[in-house]
Design an enzyme around this catalytic site. Structure first.
Site, PDB file in Angstrom:
ATOM      1  N   ASP A  38       2.523  -1.459 -10.460  1.00 60.16           N
ATOM      2  CA  ASP A  38       3.805  -1.916  -9.906  1.00 60.16           C
ATOM      3  C   ASP A  38       3.772  -3.441  -9.824  1.00 60.16           C
ATOM      4  O   ASP A  38       4.446  -4.057  -9.000  1.00 60.16           O
ATOM      5  CB  ASP A  38       3.964  -1.283  -8.503  1.00 60.16           C
ATOM      6  CG  ASP A  38       5.401  -1.292  -7.990  1.00 60.16           C
ATOM      7  OD1 ASP A  38       6.331  -1.385  -8.818  1.00 60.16           O
ATOM      8  OD2 ASP A  38       5.596  -1.183  -6.762  1.00 60.16           O
ATOM      9  N   TRP A  92       2.261   2.909  -2.474  1.00 58.88           N
ATOM     10  CA  TRP A  92       1.849   3.812  -3.568  1.00 58.88           C
ATOM     11  C   TRP A  92       0.465   4.390  -3.285  1.00 58.88           C
ATOM     12  O   TRP A  92       0.179   5.532  -3.641  1.00 58.88           O
ATOM     13  CB  TRP A  92       1.842   3.064  -4.915  1.00 58.88           C
ATOM     14  CG  TRP A  92       3.202   2.855  -5.510  1.00 58.88           C
ATOM     15  CD1 TRP A  92       4.387   2.801  -4.831  1.00 58.88           C
ATOM     16  CD2 TRP A  92       3.519   2.679  -6.896  1.00 58.88           C
ATOM     17  NE1 TRP A  92       5.422   2.589  -5.712  1.00 58.88           N
ATOM     18  CE2 TRP A  92       4.920   2.507  -6.971  1.00 58.88           C
ATOM     19  CE3 TRP A  92       2.765   2.621  -8.067  1.00 58.88           C
ATOM     20  CZ2 TRP A  92       5.580   2.306  -8.196  1.00 58.88           C
ATOM     21  CZ3 TRP A  92       3.418   2.415  -9.286  1.00 58.88           C
ATOM     22  CH2 TRP A  92       4.811   2.266  -9.346  1.00 58.88           C
ATOM     23  N   LYS A 134       5.641  -0.679 -14.163  1.00 55.18           N
ATOM     24  CA  LYS A 134       6.951  -1.311 -13.936  1.00 55.18           C
ATOM     25  C   LYS A 134       7.161  -2.420 -14.952  1.00 55.18           C
ATOM     26  O   LYS A 134       6.231  -3.178 -15.259  1.00 55.18           O
ATOM     27  CB  LYS A 134       6.989  -1.902 -12.527  1.00 55.18           C
ATOM     28  CG  LYS A 134       8.283  -2.705 -12.290  1.00 55.18           C
ATOM     29  CD  LYS A 134       8.559  -2.948 -10.849  1.00 55.18           C
ATOM     30  CE  LYS A 134       7.642  -3.993 -10.261  1.00 55.18           C
ATOM     31  NZ  LYS A 134       7.823  -4.044  -8.806  1.00 55.18           N
ATOM     32  N   GLY A 153       0.769  -1.244   0.000  1.00 59.18           N
ATOM     33  CA  GLY A 153       0.000   0.000   0.000  1.00 59.18           C
ATOM     34  C   GLY A 153       0.802   1.298   0.000  1.00 59.18           C
ATOM     35  O   GLY A 153       0.225   2.361   0.170  1.00 59.18           O
ATOM     36  N   ASP A 167      -5.222  -5.732  -5.665  1.00 54.80           N
ATOM     37  CA  ASP A 167      -4.144  -6.717  -5.502  1.00 54.80           C
ATOM     38  C   ASP A 167      -4.759  -8.082  -5.260  1.00 54.80           C
ATOM     39  O   ASP A 167      -5.863  -8.188  -4.728  1.00 54.80           O
ATOM     40  CB  ASP A 167      -3.222  -6.346  -4.332  1.00 54.80           C
ATOM     41  CG  ASP A 167      -1.819  -6.924  -4.511  1.00 54.80           C
ATOM     42  OD1 ASP A 167      -0.892  -6.156  -4.828  1.00 54.80           O
ATOM     43  OD2 ASP A 167      -1.645  -8.162  -4.354  1.00 54.80           O
ATOM     44  N   ASP A 199      -7.560 -10.894  -8.783  1.00 51.86           N
ATOM     45  CA  ASP A 199      -6.507 -11.110  -9.779  1.00 51.86           C
ATOM     46  C   ASP A 199      -6.821 -10.213 -10.973  1.00 51.86           C
ATOM     47  O   ASP A 199      -7.934 -10.270 -11.514  1.00 51.86           O
ATOM     48  CB  ASP A 199      -6.547 -12.599 -10.175  1.00 51.86           C
ATOM     49  CG  ASP A 199      -5.417 -12.973 -11.114  1.00 51.86           C
ATOM     50  OD1 ASP A 199      -4.915 -12.087 -11.848  1.00 51.86           O
ATOM     51  OD2 ASP A 199      -5.038 -14.154 -11.127  1.00 51.86           O
TER      52      ASP A 199
HETATM   53  C1  LIG Z   1       6.013  -4.845  -5.786  1.00 53.32           C
HETATM   54  S1  LIG Z   1       4.432  -5.213  -5.139  1.00 53.32           S
HETATM   55  C2  LIG Z   1       3.633  -3.640  -5.151  1.00 53.32           C
HETATM   56  C3  LIG Z   1       4.113  -2.672  -4.102  1.00 53.32           C
HETATM   57  C4  LIG Z   1       3.232  -1.453  -4.008  1.00 53.32           C
HETATM   58  N1  LIG Z   1       3.400  -0.581  -5.171  1.00 53.32           N
HETATM   59  C5  LIG Z   1       3.507  -0.626  -2.762  1.00 53.32           C
HETATM   60  O1  LIG Z   1       3.887   0.547  -2.895  1.00 53.32           O
HETATM   61  O2  LIG Z   1       3.282  -1.105  -1.645  1.00 53.32           O
HETATM   62  C6  LIG Z   1       3.670  -6.073  -6.475  1.00 53.32           C
HETATM   63  C7  LIG Z   1       2.267  -6.587  -6.196  1.00 53.32           C
HETATM   64  O3  LIG Z   1       1.701  -7.144  -7.392  1.00 53.32           O
HETATM   65  C8  LIG Z   1       0.718  -8.082  -6.953  1.00 53.32           C
HETATM   66  N2  LIG Z   1       0.265  -8.962  -8.043  1.00 53.32           N
HETATM   67  C9  LIG Z   1       0.999  -9.858  -8.745  1.00 53.32           C
HETATM   68  N3  LIG Z   1       0.237 -10.511  -9.643  1.00 53.32           N
HETATM   69  C10 LIG Z   1      -1.028 -10.007  -9.523  1.00 53.32           C
HETATM   70  C11 LIG Z   1      -2.263 -10.280 -10.187  1.00 53.32           C
HETATM   71  N4  LIG Z   1      -2.351 -11.191 -11.166  1.00 53.32           N
HETATM   72  N5  LIG Z   1      -3.356  -9.573  -9.819  1.00 53.32           N
HETATM   73  C12 LIG Z   1      -3.282  -8.659  -8.826  1.00 53.32           C
HETATM   74  N6  LIG Z   1      -2.139  -8.374  -8.160  1.00 53.32           N
HETATM   75  C13 LIG Z   1      -1.016  -9.033  -8.493  1.00 53.32           C
HETATM   76  C14 LIG Z   1       1.435  -8.825  -5.851  1.00 53.32           C
HETATM   77  O4  LIG Z   1       0.505  -9.494  -5.001  1.00 53.32           O
HETATM   78  C15 LIG Z   1       2.209  -7.687  -5.141  1.00 53.32           C
HETATM   79  O5  LIG Z   1       1.519  -7.244  -4.011  1.00 53.32           O
END
Ligand SMILES: C[S@@+](CC[C@H](N)C(=O)[O-])C[C@H]1O[C@@H](n2cnc3c(N)ncnc32)[C@H](O)[C@@H]1O
Length: 191
Positions: free
Chosen positions: A101, A41, A141, A39, A59, A77
């Site tokens: 991200d 961002w 990203k 969270g 997420d 998802d």
């Molecule tokens: C690097 S983290 C994000 C960090 C966030 N920007 C922050 O500031 O806290 C990447 C996120 O992408 C999510 N993610 C990966 N595949 C996903 C999907 N298919 N659907 C939704 N979220 C997904 C992961 O659960 C993870 O929490």
């Protein structure tokens, strides 16, 4: 530093640096953040849009309540149509900023991780084309690997202005960059 300043993740600083440079949130009211847990961002975007704005975070993992009135979260998802419907229910037709991200769970097999990550970034691109207002910002990203050039080309054909940025807050040696794009062109799909 992130903990001391009350941010959930060090990722928050990457978004702050991008905002310092591009003023992503200037005049922005509606923001979508895909891959938003834990969270960081969301906290940055919430501050930036203020109390009249709305930030929607999505997420696959639950996002612990941030206790911010202008933030709504969806557990789902992004590859599921149901999640897209939930987003459309919360946000108006034209969003000012779409952030992604998204990262898969890192397996350590770099080629696999890069491939999965680009798949997620492709979905984020589609969502941005669906929801963003024409001169809104799309920040995504991307892991740099064999699929990177093709993805960059796709983003460039959807948006008129695309910057490739490596925020200083990214870990040294990490193979990630952020594409910061603006001005949807012919790729926009009518809603
Ligand atoms: C690097 S983290 C994000 C960090 C966030 N920007 C922050 O500031 O806290 C990447 C996120 O992408 C999510 N993610 C990966 N595949 C996903 C999907 N298919 N659907 C939704 N979220 C997904 C992961 O659960 C993870 O929490």
């Amino acid at each position: 530093m992130a903990k001391e300043e009350g941010y959930r993740s060090r990722a928050a600083y990457k978004l702050k640096q991008l905002d310092d440079r591009f003023h992503l949130f200037k005049g922005a009211r509606y923001v979508l953040d895909i891959g938003a847990a834990p969270g960081g961002w969301l906290q940055v975007a919430s501050e930036a849009v203020g109390e009249d704005g709305l930030v929607v975070g999505v997420d696959q993992n639950p996002i612990e309540n941030l206790e911010l009135d202008n933030v709504e979260t969806i557990v789902g998802d992004i590859l599921d149509e149901e999640t897209l419907d939930e987003i459309r229910e919360l946000l108006p037709g034209s969003v000012d900023v779409v952030l992604s991200d998204l990262s898969p769970n890192i397996s350590g097999a770099w080629e696999v991780d890069q491939f999965l990550q680009i798949d997620l970034a492709r979905m984020a691109l589609k969502v941005s084309q669906d929801l963003l207002r024409r001169d809104g910002w799309f920040v995504v990203k991307v892991f740099m690997g064999p699929e990177y050039e093709a993805y960059l080309k796709d983003v460039k054909s959807a948006y008129r202005k695309v910057n490739v940025v490596k925020p200083l807050a990214s870990r040294k040696g990490s193979a990630e960059v952020y594409l910061v794009a603006r001005h949807l062109g012919r790729g926009r799909r009518p809603r």
